[in-house]
Scaffold this motif. Structure first.
Motif, PDB file in Angstrom:
ATOM      1  N   ALA A 188       0.836  -1.114   0.018  1.00 39.83           N
ATOM      2  CA  ALA A 188       0.024  -0.184   0.041  1.00 39.83           C
ATOM      3  C   ALA A 188       0.790   1.051  -0.025  1.00 39.83           C
ATOM      4  O   ALA A 188       0.434   2.307  -0.709  1.00 39.83           O
ATOM      5  N   GLU A 189       1.894   1.174   0.713  1.00 37.56           N
ATOM      6  CA  GLU A 189       3.253   2.447   0.691  1.00 37.56           C
ATOM      7  C   GLU A 189       3.424   2.599  -0.674  1.00 37.56           C
ATOM      8  O   GLU A 189       3.459   3.794  -0.947  1.00 37.56           O
ATOM      9  N   ILE A 190       3.763   1.533  -1.660  1.00 36.53           N
ATOM     10  CA  ILE A 190       4.315   1.792  -3.048  1.00 36.53           C
ATOM     11  C   ILE A 190       3.013   2.489  -3.600  1.00 36.53           C
ATOM     12  O   ILE A 190       3.330   3.539  -4.365  1.00 36.53           O
ATOM     13  N   PHE A 191       1.857   2.115  -3.553  1.00 33.86           N
ATOM     14  CA  PHE A 191       0.874   2.664  -4.183  1.00 33.86           C
ATOM     15  C   PHE A 191       0.482   4.201  -3.902  1.00 33.86           C
ATOM     16  O   PHE A 191       0.692   5.048  -4.776  1.00 33.86           O
ATOM     17  N   THR A 192       0.572   4.472  -2.806  1.00 39.60           N
ATOM     18  CA  THR A 192       0.503   5.949  -2.063  1.00 39.60           C
ATOM     19  C   THR A 192       1.676   6.741  -2.856  1.00 39.60           C
ATOM     20  O   THR A 192       1.481   7.820  -3.376  1.00 39.60           O
ATOM     21  N   ALA A 193       2.895   6.301  -2.782  1.00 38.18           N
ATOM     22  CA  ALA A 193       4.117   7.118  -3.283  1.00 38.18           C
ATOM     23  C   ALA A 193       4.011   7.249  -4.767  1.00 38.18           C
ATOM     24  O   ALA A 193       4.017   8.415  -5.223  1.00 38.18           O
ATOM     25  N   VAL A 194       3.726   6.131  -5.632  1.00 41.77           N
ATOM     26  CA  VAL A 194       3.908   6.502  -7.027  1.00 41.77           C
ATOM     27  C   VAL A 194       2.602   7.041  -7.628  1.00 41.77           C
ATOM     28  O   VAL A 194       2.718   7.904  -8.467  1.00 41.77           O
ATOM     29  N   GLU A 195       1.601   7.111  -6.656  1.00 41.91           N
ATOM     30  CA  GLU A 195       0.322   7.811  -7.238  1.00 41.91           C
ATOM     31  C   GLU A 195       0.487   9.433  -7.115  1.00 41.91           C
ATOM     32  O   GLU A 195       0.409  10.029  -7.704  1.00 41.91           O
ATOM     33  N   ALA A 196       1.279   9.648  -5.933  1.00 42.73           N
ATOM     34  CA  ALA A 196       1.647  11.091  -5.704  1.00 42.73           C
ATOM     35  C   ALA A 196       2.445  11.563  -6.609  1.00 42.73           C
ATOM     36  O   ALA A 196       2.278  12.618  -7.316  1.00 42.73           O
ATOM     37  N   LEU A 197       3.568  10.940  -7.119  1.00 37.71           N
ATOM     38  CA  LEU A 197       4.426  11.078  -7.879  1.00 37.71           C
ATOM     39  C   LEU A 197       3.862  11.304  -9.301  1.00 37.71           C
ATOM     40  O   LEU A 197       4.351  12.249 -10.183  1.00 37.71           O
ATOM     41  N   ALA A 198       3.033  10.592  -9.553  1.00 35.89           N
ATOM     42  CA  ALA A 198       2.158  10.409 -10.983  1.00 35.89           C
ATOM     43  C   ALA A 198       1.505  11.641 -11.185  1.00 35.89           C
ATOM     44  O   ALA A 198       1.477  12.441 -12.147  1.00 35.89           O
ATOM     45  N   ARG A 199       0.965  12.374 -10.070  1.00 35.03           N
ATOM     46  CA  ARG A 199       0.025  13.310 -10.064  1.00 35.03           C
ATOM     47  C   ARG A 199       0.824  14.598 -10.087  1.00 35.03           C
ATOM     48  O   ARG A 199       0.509  15.618 -10.762  1.00 35.03           O
ATOM     49  N   GLN A 200       2.214  14.623  -9.703  1.00 32.42           N
ATOM     50  CA  GLN A 200       2.923  15.725  -9.803  1.00 32.42           C
ATOM     51  C   GLN A 200       3.375  15.921 -11.133  1.00 32.42           C
ATOM     52  O   GLN A 200       3.947  16.737 -11.978  1.00 32.42           O
ATOM     53  N   GLY A 201       3.216  14.610 -12.171  1.00 26.65           N
ATOM     54  CA  GLY A 201       3.578  14.909 -13.496  1.00 26.65           C
ATOM     55  C   GLY A 201       4.928  15.028 -13.887  1.00 26.65           C
ATOM     56  O   GLY A 201       4.991  15.454 -15.064  1.00 26.65           O
ATOM     57  N   HIS A 202       5.927  14.658 -13.216  1.00 28.16           N
ATOM     58  CA  HIS A 202       7.253  14.538 -13.579  1.00 28.16           C
ATOM     59  C   HIS A 202       7.563  13.978 -14.679  1.00 28.16           C
ATOM     60  O   HIS A 202       8.125  14.094 -15.757  1.00 28.16           O
TER      61      HIS A 202
END
Ligand SMILES: *Cc1c(COP(=O)(O)O)cnc(C)c1O
Ligand SMILES: [Zn+2]
Length: 417
Positions: A188-202
């Motif tokens: 679940a920690e991985i999902f939260t982290a990569v979702e946040a990163l994806a939302r930042q759109g880098h």
């Protein structure tokens, strides 16, 4: 490629949760409005002679009418798609059902069924001008992503989960990706982290959240139905990690049904390992979403080992229920037996890929598999993906013999013809 081939009929993206629609020609992962998963929708009335056009080519891209790649985009290909559907009458008899075939997706370019999805998702990102991307992976997604990024000339970063074995990691770096091992306590920690990163759109993030990738998983369904004379099997059994494969296949079957190419839909059966089965727990409890449960390090089925599922596995649970199917688990012994039995049928798979076959072997006893069933088990990855498991499961060498005609002749005389 083929000038006469009709182009994509994809129209827009729609959010599963808030129903907002988005244009297709942008890089989004989750819904910018609410964080929900986005689904690609099509104008099926514009699909022309799908079966006829598809029959003129080979490979995944012959289904481009039902894939969301813009008409002007270049298709990246390494020869993905058109894996064999192998009928196994002996296994069908042992399982006590009318017919059993395996869809052998271990024969894709990087040795797992991930290749259709990454061929499409990387083509899409590359077309939109992306030059770098990342994914996280237990191994197979990373190797596939790295290979298609290499093809596209894009920079790939792959974050690997703790279960990723050394051979899989080597395949990822072989294809030129930069690899980092992830440290975490729960998936679940991985999902939260990569979702946040994806939302930042880098960077483009390509995995189950990506609304483009799993569109290619529909092709499994197209290929199965085409190889069966445009008939769907009664039951399709699929290993479930994130659930993207099962969900995509189900969507593919429903499209063929809506287009009138098949006259009924299969029941979808999702399979996990007993020691790590969030999907099965939620299904049995009648819940709409999965919780956190199980121990990913306790199973040899590494590619489907997670103690949580992206977006609570809602889509997969929905597909299984809509289809009248079930979610079931198989234990470590059943998985090892399935790898060995498939091996005796000439099909070499990694343990995660064997769980579908293992579930079919147990299905009559468990009560969800009628005797009249014509079933397809999707096997998702090849045996060499997990060399240590292969060596532990395969029977040992019998002994030594001198390279000498008399000695060899004596040895062979003892073997029955
Ligand atoms: C990724 C993978 C799965 C699980 O697929 P999901 O789409 O994540 O459910 C199953 N088997 C193999 C071999 C895989 O690589
Ligand atoms: Zn939304």
């Amino acid at each position: 490629m083929n000038g006469s081939r009709p182009t994509s009929t994809a129209t827009h993206l729609r959010c599963d949760d808030c129903d907002q629609t988005r244009e297709l020609g942008e890089l989004v992962t989750v819904c910018p409005n609410c964080g929900g998963l986005l689904e690609t929708e099509y104008d099926l009335s514009r699909v022309v002679d799908l079966a006829d056009h598809a029959a003129r080519e080979r490979g995944m891209w012959r289904w481009r009418q039902l894939l969301p790649l813009p008409p002007t985009a270049t298709e990246l290909t390494l020869g993905e798609g058109d894996s064999p559907l192998v009928s196994l009458p002996r296994s069908a008899r042992r399982a006590g059902i009318a017919a059993l075939a395996v869809k052998n997706d271990g024969l894709m370019p990087t040795g797992s069924f991930k290749d259709r999805g990454f061929a499409l998702a990387v083509s899409f990102a590359h077309h939109l001008g992306e030059r770098a991307g990342f994914t996280y992976s237990s191994g197979n997604a990373g190797a596939s992503f790295a290979a298609y990024c290499a093809r596209a000339g894009m920079a790939a970063t792959v974050l690997v989960e703790s279960v990723a074995n050394d051979a899989k990691v080597a395949l990822i770096t072989l294809h030129g990706a930069e690899v980092h091992r992830l440290e975490y306590d729960s998936s679940a920690e991985i999902f939260t982290a990569v979702e946040a990163l994806a939302r930042q759109g880098h960077h483009t993030y390509v995995n189950f959240l990506n609304p483009i990738r799993h569109e290619a998983m529909k092709v499994t369904a197209y290929e199965i139905c085409e190889s069966s004379g445009w008939q769907a099997p009664d039951v399709v059994v699929h290993p479930v990690g994130t659930g993207g494969g099962l969900w995509g296949a189900w969507k593919g079957f429903t499209e063929l049904h809506a287009l009138g190419l098949i006259d009924r839909l299969p029941r979808m059966v999702g399979v996990q390992s007993t020691v790590c089965a969030p999907l099965v727990e939620a299904f049995d409890a009648g819940r709409e979403a999965t919780g956190r449960t199980g121990d990913p390090s306790a199973t040899i089925a590494q590619s489907i080992a997670g103690d949580a599922m992206i977006h609570g596995g809602r889509r997969v649970l929905r597909a299984i229920r809509e289809s009248g199917g079930v979610a079931v688990s198989v234990d470590e012994q059943e998985i090892a037996d399935a790898v060995r039995d498939l091996g005796r049928e000439g099909i070499g798979v990694e343990p995660s890929a064997a769980v579908s076959y293992a579930a079919l072997r147990a299905g009559r006893r468990a009560g969800w598999l009628p005797e009249s069933s014509r079933a397809v088990a999707v096997v998702t990855g090849t045996s060499l993906k997990q060399p240590a498991a292969l060596q532990a499961i395969a029977p040992p060498v019998v002994g030594r013999v001198r390279a000498d005609a008399d000695a060899l002749s004596a040895l062979l005389a003892g073997r029955s013809r």
